[in-house]
Structure formats: C-alpha cells, structure tokens
Motif scaffolding. Structure first.
Motif, mmCIF file in Angstrom:
data_model
loop_
_atom_site.group_PDB
_atom_site.id
_atom_site.type_symbol
_atom_site.label_atom_id
_atom_site.label_comp_id
_atom_site.label_asym_id
_atom_site.label_seq_id
_atom_site.Cartn_x
_atom_site.Cartn_y
_atom_site.Cartn_z
ATOM 1 N N VAL A 109 -9.142 15.535 7.214
ATOM 2 C CA VAL A 109 -8.571 16.486 6.307
ATOM 3 C C VAL A 109 -7.671 15.783 5.296
ATOM 4 O O VAL A 109 -7.455 15.844 4.232
ATOM 5 C CB VAL A 109 -8.123 18.021 6.636
ATOM 6 N N VAL A 110 -6.532 15.155 6.163
ATOM 7 C CA VAL A 110 -5.471 14.649 5.294
ATOM 8 C C VAL A 110 -6.100 13.239 4.881
ATOM 9 O O VAL A 110 -5.737 13.120 3.538
ATOM 10 C CB VAL A 110 -4.444 14.087 6.630
ATOM 11 N N LEU A 111 -6.752 12.730 5.237
ATOM 12 C CA LEU A 111 -7.425 11.179 4.977
ATOM 13 C C LEU A 111 -8.530 11.667 3.499
ATOM 14 O O LEU A 111 -8.313 11.204 2.504
ATOM 15 C CB LEU A 111 -8.346 10.680 5.883
ATOM 16 N N GLU A 112 -9.010 12.746 3.675
ATOM 17 C CA GLU A 112 -9.771 13.276 2.469
ATOM 18 C C GLU A 112 -9.139 13.781 1.301
ATOM 19 O O GLU A 112 -9.358 13.047 0.362
ATOM 20 C CB GLU A 112 -10.699 14.337 2.831
ATOM 21 N N LYS A 113 -7.953 14.402 1.716
ATOM 22 C CA LYS A 113 -6.884 14.667 0.539
ATOM 23 C C LYS A 113 -6.593 13.419 0.128
ATOM 24 O O LYS A 113 -6.183 13.267 -1.300
ATOM 25 C CB LYS A 113 -5.823 15.469 1.227
ATOM 26 N N ILE A 114 -5.973 12.421 0.707
ATOM 27 C CA ILE A 114 -5.504 11.216 0.104
ATOM 28 C C ILE A 114 -6.477 10.478 -0.718
ATOM 29 O O ILE A 114 -6.169 10.135 -1.672
ATOM 30 C CB ILE A 114 -4.854 10.305 1.486
ATOM 31 N N ILE A 115 -7.579 10.136 -0.377
ATOM 32 C CA ILE A 115 -8.531 9.854 -0.875
ATOM 33 C C ILE A 115 -9.033 10.396 -1.938
ATOM 34 O O ILE A 115 -9.209 9.589 -3.220
ATOM 35 C CB ILE A 115 -9.876 9.478 0.005
ATOM 36 N N THR A 116 -9.025 11.532 -2.275
ATOM 37 C CA THR A 116 -9.738 12.365 -3.397
ATOM 38 C C THR A 116 -8.467 12.883 -4.294
ATOM 39 O O THR A 116 -8.885 13.070 -5.591
ATOM 40 C CB THR A 116 -10.423 13.662 -2.993
ATOM 41 N N ASP A 117 -7.348 12.749 -3.968
ATOM 42 C CA ASP A 117 -6.202 13.133 -4.830
ATOM 43 C C ASP A 117 -5.974 11.931 -5.703
ATOM 44 O O ASP A 117 -6.175 10.953 -5.438
ATOM 45 C CB ASP A 117 -5.092 13.614 -4.055
ATOM 46 N N LYS A 118 -5.161 12.158 -6.901
ATOM 47 C CA LYS A 118 -4.961 11.191 -7.796
ATOM 48 C C LYS A 118 -3.315 11.041 -8.051
ATOM 49 O O LYS A 118 -2.870 12.039 -7.891
ATOM 50 C CB LYS A 118 -5.746 11.448 -9.276
ATOM 51 N N GLY A 119 -2.818 10.018 -8.636
ATOM 52 C CA GLY A 119 -1.316 9.741 -8.820
ATOM 53 C C GLY A 119 -0.362 10.030 -7.967
ATOM 54 O O GLY A 119 -0.390 9.714 -7.087
ATOM 55 N N TYR A 120 0.566 10.839 -8.542
ATOM 56 C CA TYR A 120 1.951 11.231 -7.701
ATOM 57 C C TYR A 120 1.606 11.999 -6.373
ATOM 58 O O TYR A 120 2.433 11.602 -5.375
ATOM 59 C CB TYR A 120 2.896 11.896 -8.549
ATOM 60 N N GLU A 121 0.738 12.838 -6.263
ATOM 61 C CA GLU A 121 0.438 13.423 -4.986
ATOM 62 C C GLU A 121 -0.040 12.590 -3.911
ATOM 63 O O GLU A 121 0.552 12.704 -2.866
ATOM 64 C CB GLU A 121 -0.372 14.550 -5.191
ATOM 65 N N VAL A 122 -0.675 11.310 -4.279
ATOM 66 C CA VAL A 122 -1.229 10.486 -3.336
ATOM 67 C C VAL A 122 -0.001 9.666 -2.604
ATOM 68 O O VAL A 122 0.117 9.483 -1.530
ATOM 69 C CB VAL A 122 -2.364 9.418 -3.866
ATOM 70 N N SER A 123 0.724 9.001 -3.647
ATOM 71 C CA SER A 123 1.823 8.419 -3.081
ATOM 72 C C SER A 123 2.778 9.294 -2.267
ATOM 73 O O SER A 123 3.440 8.687 -1.301
ATOM 74 C CB SER A 123 2.455 7.926 -4.255
ATOM 75 N N GLU A 124 3.086 10.485 -2.703
ATOM 76 C CA GLU A 124 3.950 11.135 -2.017
ATOM 77 C C GLU A 124 3.331 11.587 -0.651
ATOM 78 O O GLU A 124 4.085 11.323 0.517
ATOM 79 C CB GLU A 124 4.185 12.637 -2.629
ATOM 80 N N GLU A 125 2.145 11.880 -0.359
ATOM 81 C CA GLU A 125 1.336 12.047 0.982
ATOM 82 C C GLU A 125 1.509 10.741 1.703
ATOM 83 O O GLU A 125 1.872 10.773 2.777
ATOM 84 C CB GLU A 125 0.045 12.533 0.639
ATOM 85 N N ILE A 126 1.279 9.741 0.991
ATOM 86 C CA ILE A 126 1.443 8.299 1.976
ATOM 87 C C ILE A 126 2.829 8.134 2.453
ATOM 88 O O ILE A 126 2.993 7.732 3.598
ATOM 89 C CB ILE A 126 0.803 7.090 1.059
ATOM 90 N N ASP A 127 3.832 8.284 1.323
ATOM 91 C CA ASP A 127 5.132 8.074 1.835
ATOM 92 C C ASP A 127 5.520 9.060 3.121
ATOM 93 O O ASP A 127 6.190 9.134 4.026
ATOM 94 C CB ASP A 127 6.305 8.224 1.021
ATOM 95 N N ARG A 128 5.120 10.596 2.952
ATOM 96 C CA ARG A 128 5.368 11.349 4.117
ATOM 97 C C ARG A 128 4.293 11.151 5.278
ATOM 98 O O ARG A 128 5.035 11.076 6.422
ATOM 99 C CB ARG A 128 4.561 12.869 3.722
ATOM 100 N N LEU A 129 3.474 10.511 5.475
ATOM 101 C CA LEU A 129 2.604 9.862 6.430
ATOM 102 C C LEU A 129 3.451 8.887 7.297
ATOM 103 O O LEU A 129 3.218 8.551 8.480
ATOM 104 C CB LEU A 129 1.274 9.586 6.169
ATOM 105 N N LYS A 130 4.054 7.862 6.356
ATOM 106 C CA LYS A 130 4.640 6.808 6.800
ATOM 107 C C LYS A 130 5.798 7.314 7.672
ATOM 108 O O LYS A 130 6.238 6.724 8.558
ATOM 109 C CB LYS A 130 5.034 5.958 5.722
ATOM 110 N N SER A 131 6.614 8.170 7.314
ATOM 111 C CA SER A 131 7.804 8.562 8.109
ATOM 112 C C SER A 131 7.669 9.564 9.164
ATOM 113 O O SER A 131 6.527 9.735 9.390
ATOM 114 C CB SER A 131 8.825 9.291 6.956
#
Length: 77
Positions: free
Chosen positions: A55-77
């Motif tokens: 679900v997280v990966l699908e969200k990352i792939i389908t979302d655009k812009g700022y939300e994607v980068s925020e989600e990636i940053d949250r997953l990194k930490s």
C-alpha cells in the motif's frame, strides 16, 4: 462411435485423472496438517506486513509532487 465405446473411454479417462486428483487432494491435506497454528499465525502476520508495504509503495508510485518527497523522507527515517 457407439455408446459403449464412449462409456469405456469415459471410464478410462476418469480412472486415470480421478486417481491423480485424489492423490493431489491427499497430498494437500498432508501438507496442511504439517503447518501448525503458530506457523499459520506467523504467515498471516507476514502477509499483513507485505500488504502494508505494498500500500505504501503504491501510494508513493501514484502520488505526485510534494507528497511523494515527504513520504520518501518519512520512510528513510
């Protein structure tokens, strides 16, 4: 082709494939019996974890812009 010939072919067909089917069913029941409930719970938990990650990966792939980068940053930490 007479009805008796058709009947003989049908009996042979079911004798061959019916035996294989019942062997398959017996083997599946034997394998299911080997898995105890704790193993089943572990597998269920693992499947739920994989579903969440999907679900997280699908969200990352389908979302655009700022939300994607925020989600990636949250997953990194």
């Amino acid at each position: 082709m007479e009805i008796s010939q058709v009947l003989i072919v049908a009996i042979v067909f079911f004798a061959i494939f019916g035996a294989d089917f019942f062997k398959y069913r017996l083997r599946m029941k034997q394998l299911e019996a080997k898995i105890d409930s704790s193993d089943k719970m572990k597998l269920i938990d693992e499947v739920e974890s994989v579903k969440h990650r999907l679900v997280v990966l699908e969200k990352i792939i389908t979302d655009k812009g700022y939300e994607v980068s925020e989600e990636i940053d949250r997953l990194k930490s």
